[in-house]
Design a protein around this motif. Sequence first.
Motif: not given
Length: 268
Positions: A237, A241, A243-244, A247
């Motif tokens: 992101t 962080k 990415w999932k 996001s």
Amino acid sequence: MQNEINIPIVLDAVRKVGDVFLKNYKQNAIPQSMDELLRQLEDIDILCLTSLKEDLFPEFPNIPWHIGDEFNTDSQRNPAGQHAYWLCDAMDGAIQYLQHIPGWTINLALIYDGKPFFSVIYDPLANEMFWAKDGEGAFMNGKELKISHKTDLAVMLSVFEYGHQDKSNIDLNKKIGSTVTKLLDNFGIVRNYGPHGLQLAYVGAGRIDLFVQDDLDTFNWIAGLLIAREAGAAILTTDGKPWKWGSESLLVAQKSITEKYLQIKSTK
């Protein structure tokens, strides 16, 4: 779902429908009203989905289909509930197609337990077929892809994108504007190209050095994300962080470039 899939069958199905669109490219009048635009977009969806389902059903009779509607923000926050399903962006860059300009592709991803397992992006105008399978690398026309290894920001090509969310949110507009300013101030070349998935595939191919987007656009990203990741890119992101799914931002580049970008972003 089969862990071993017949990749040539999938690639052939995507190429077949992409080449139909190529044959019809610039043959229809550019839409002049919203009704006309929506009708032609629906025609694209119907033609693409009908062809793909017809060609892939014999090989994958039990895998359902979902259309990646990027105008539906809420649907992009979580994967569908099925163990496995096809997620199709019937045409990424459909507006370009209808406006008779380049920058449109056929994108297809096979989602397995909420993660992209296999994806294809076909650019008919360039006759380039990008694809990747989880853990097995990324390829274009049979050649393995590798990301760029540049170190000098002055010769790097960075791209920024934005989705179809309501941009009346002033903070979001300011955030996107700040991102573009940071790119212009620090990277040698800055562009906004159009087809999100293809740009991510270009990161995997070393043609684009950094991709950044500050809003939610899961369906436009998902096929290209797997290709970029399998070619060696970091998928984060804009806060750095991992990415999932769901996001609300995306940063994709080689790891050292993401680190430089995050340092730049943190400066006033």
